[in-house]
Scaffold this motif. Structure first.
Motif, PDB file in Angstrom:
ATOM      1  N   GLU A 110       0.843  -0.828   0.182  1.00 56.65           N
ATOM      2  CA  GLU A 110      -0.031   0.561   0.406  1.00 56.65           C
ATOM      3  C   GLU A 110       0.532   0.904  -0.008  1.00 56.65           C
ATOM      4  O   GLU A 110       0.360   2.195   0.880  1.00 56.65           O
ATOM      5  CB  GLU A 110      -0.611  -0.087   1.449  1.00 56.65           C
ATOM      6  CG  GLU A 110      -2.260  -1.370   1.363  1.00 56.65           C
ATOM      7  CD  GLU A 110      -2.952  -0.690   1.885  1.00 56.65           C
ATOM      8  OE1 GLU A 110      -3.856   0.010   1.917  1.00 56.65           O
ATOM      9  OE2 GLU A 110      -3.518  -1.692   2.588  1.00 56.65           O
ATOM     10  N   VAL A 111       1.903   1.594  -0.694  1.00 55.56           N
ATOM     11  CA  VAL A 111       2.449   2.948  -1.380  1.00 55.56           C
ATOM     12  C   VAL A 111       2.151   3.204  -2.569  1.00 55.56           C
ATOM     13  O   VAL A 111       2.096   3.946  -2.506  1.00 55.56           O
ATOM     14  CB  VAL A 111       4.146   1.961  -1.521  1.00 55.56           C
ATOM     15  CG1 VAL A 111       4.653   2.942  -1.613  1.00 55.56           C
ATOM     16  CG2 VAL A 111       4.684   1.624   0.044  1.00 55.56           C
ATOM     17  N   LEU A 112       1.982   2.825  -3.257  1.00 57.08           N
ATOM     18  CA  LEU A 112       1.161   3.131  -4.726  1.00 57.08           C
ATOM     19  C   LEU A 112       0.568   4.492  -4.858  1.00 57.08           C
ATOM     20  O   LEU A 112       0.569   5.617  -5.254  1.00 57.08           O
ATOM     21  CB  LEU A 112       1.652   2.346  -6.022  1.00 57.08           C
ATOM     22  CG  LEU A 112       2.720   1.992  -5.835  1.00 57.08           C
ATOM     23  CD1 LEU A 112       1.923   0.750  -7.510  1.00 57.08           C
ATOM     24  CD2 LEU A 112       3.857   2.317  -6.492  1.00 57.08           C
ATOM     25  N   ASP A 113      -0.515   3.202  -3.761  1.00 57.27           N
ATOM     26  CA  ASP A 113      -2.048   4.176  -3.416  1.00 57.27           C
ATOM     27  C   ASP A 113      -2.397   5.913  -2.631  1.00 57.27           C
ATOM     28  O   ASP A 113      -2.567   7.092  -2.707  1.00 57.27           O
ATOM     29  CB  ASP A 113      -3.281   3.699  -2.792  1.00 57.27           C
ATOM     30  CG  ASP A 113      -2.362   2.886  -1.448  1.00 57.27           C
ATOM     31  OD1 ASP A 113      -3.327   3.719  -0.723  1.00 57.27           O
ATOM     32  OD2 ASP A 113      -2.285   2.571  -1.160  1.00 57.27           O
ATOM     33  N   ALA A 114      -0.665   5.525  -2.146  1.00 58.53           N
ATOM     34  CA  ALA A 114      -0.577   6.838  -1.369  1.00 58.53           C
ATOM     35  C   ALA A 114       0.527   8.099  -1.799  1.00 58.53           C
ATOM     36  O   ALA A 114       0.307   9.474  -1.648  1.00 58.53           O
ATOM     37  CB  ALA A 114      -0.180   6.580  -0.246  1.00 58.53           C
ATOM     38  N   MET A 115       0.505   7.771  -3.291  1.00 56.06           N
ATOM     39  CA  MET A 115       1.335   9.085  -4.514  1.00 56.06           C
ATOM     40  C   MET A 115       0.155   9.977  -4.604  1.00 56.06           C
ATOM     41  O   MET A 115      -0.806   9.266  -5.391  1.00 56.06           O
ATOM     42  CB  MET A 115       1.654   8.184  -4.966  1.00 56.06           C
ATOM     43  CG  MET A 115       3.304   6.887  -4.879  1.00 56.06           C
ATOM     44  SD  MET A 115       4.214   6.676  -5.362  1.00 56.06           S
ATOM     45  CE  MET A 115       5.336   6.077  -4.579  1.00 56.06           C
ATOM     46  N   PRO A 116       0.313  11.443  -4.544  1.00 52.82           N
ATOM     47  CA  PRO A 116      -0.298  12.445  -5.361  1.00 52.82           C
ATOM     48  C   PRO A 116      -0.436  11.640  -6.496  1.00 52.82           C
ATOM     49  O   PRO A 116       0.245  11.317  -7.930  1.00 52.82           O
ATOM     50  CB  PRO A 116       0.390  13.021  -5.372  1.00 52.82           C
ATOM     51  CG  PRO A 116       1.687  13.421  -4.528  1.00 52.82           C
ATOM     52  CD  PRO A 116       1.528  11.687  -4.481  1.00 52.82           C
TER      53      PRO A 116
END
Length: 385
Positions: free
Chosen positions: A169-175
């Motif tokens: 769940e890293v990519l979903d937190a990118m603007p």
């Protein structure tokens, strides 16, 4: 802005949110009265000391805004460790976790790698939030004190990395950028001041990358969706860093054919506040997570263009089962409290009605030639990309 139907933030938290709003309003003024939604999302999540991921509020677990897989069951981390151990046998090197949250996943992976006699020399954590770094450090010192010395925090990706990179769940937190079709043209969604509030304002697209990305989308009036240019750029950065090894990413999302379906006309943008879903991205900035689902087709295309090889694309359920989660669960004493907790966790992690289908696992490699790692040999869905 608060909502009487939702938990009321403390006075301190509310003051921090108001301070962040003032900061965002100042950035809008300095940018001529308009900023892109991606810039707003970056400010809301990452402004030092005030942003959602850089402030001091609890974010994960029962006391936070959402629960991630490592908080649900340690079996999640043991499965990931099983995949990593196999890859490390071939490439050697270290482990790099990107955005380690509470540190629970790192602790789980380290314990299982120790059990498998596959511990790397170092376990790197790329974490930009000082508050989260401290929380991760405390978690590791509490749960795996004898292994905590192996962890080292990084401010940026290594120039040349050998080993395995993992991100949950890293990519979903990118603007992300927001675009809308007005019936004639695609417009870029931005943020402006509207009296004492923040509001959307749409402008013509000037960024050629955005304009090209919109071409295959449904041309339906008011159709709104997200484009994750920053996540795609991050994949390029991972590829440049990785010299030999694997990249394992777990997140929620769809291939492009599902992501940009005509019926998904309002996109996937979502907020999370105290375990409530929020549809207003301007609700309590700094206290509310802002996220969107992942377009895995775009992630694959970015990786392919950067020279990475696709190892696997599958559902979380398929991944966990192939990685041995059922075998580990079967080792527990039937009827025990631990067994009952595990059964509930297993249902949440693998059920299609829970996380099993919505969450996907995608893995890339560079120079690996060995057999498929545990977890990556389940149902192959790469044809959907």
């Amino acid at each position: 802005m608060t909502n009487p139907q939702l938990p009321t933030p403390s006075d301190e938290a509310l003051q921090a949110s108001q301070a962040l709003i003032l900061h965002i309003r100042q950035q809008i003024k300095e940018s001529g009265g308009w900023i892109s939604f991606a810039d707003y999302m970056r400010l809301a999540l990452y402004t030092p000391g005030l942003g959602y991921y850089s402030g001091g509020a609890a974010k994960f677990g029962g006391a936070g805004d959402f629960v991630t897989a490592p908080e649900i069951s340690p079996l999640f981390g043991t499965c990931i460790a099983n995949t990593l151990a196999h890859a490390l046998q071939e490439c050697g090197g270290d482990v790099l976790e990107i955005g380690a949250g509470t540190g629970q996943l790192a602790a789980q992976i380290l314990l299982e790698l120790e059990r498998l006699d596959a511990l790397p020399s170092e376990y790197f954590i790329l974490e930009l939030s000082g508050e989260l770094r401290e929380r991760q450090r405390k978690t590791l010192q509490t749960l795996v004190p004898h292994l905590a010395h192996k962890t080292r925090w990084l401010d940026e990706l290594p120039k040349q990395f050998v080993g395995v990179m993992v991100g949950n769940e890293v990519l979903d937190a990118m603007p992300c950028e927001l675009v809308r079709f007005d019936g004639y043209n695609w417009l870029q969604c931005g943020v402006v001041e509207n009296g004492s509030d923040l509001a959307f304002e749409h402008r013509s697209i000037e960024d050629l990358r955005l304009e090209v990305a919109c071409e295959p989308f449904p041309h339906i009036p008011q159709y709104t969706t997200e484009i994750q240019l920053e996540a795609q750029g991050f994949i390029n950065a991972l590829a440049a860093s990785l010299q030999f090894g694997m990249i394992l990413l777990i997140d929620y999302g769809f291939p492009a054919s599902e992501f940009y379906h005509p019926e998904r006309s309002m996109g996937t943008l979502m907020g999370h506040y105290r375990h409530h879903s929020i549809h207003d991205p301007f609700f309590l900035p700094g206290l509310t997570d802002i996220t969107c689902h992942i377009d895995f087709s775009a992630i694959y295309n970015a990786a392919d263009q950067a020279g990475l090889s696709l190892e696997s694309y599958t559902s979380q359920a398929s991944y966990l089962i192939d990685a041995g989660i059922l075998d580990r669960a079967a080792q527990m004493e039937v009827g025990s409290v631990e067994y009952l907790r595990m059964s509930t966790a297993l249902q949440k992690l693998t059920s299609n009605a829970e996380m099993g289908e919505l969450f996907k696992v995608i893995a890339f490699s560079k120079e690996l030639q060995g057999k498929t790692a545990p977890g990556l040999g389940g149902r192959d869905r790469s044809g959907e990309l």
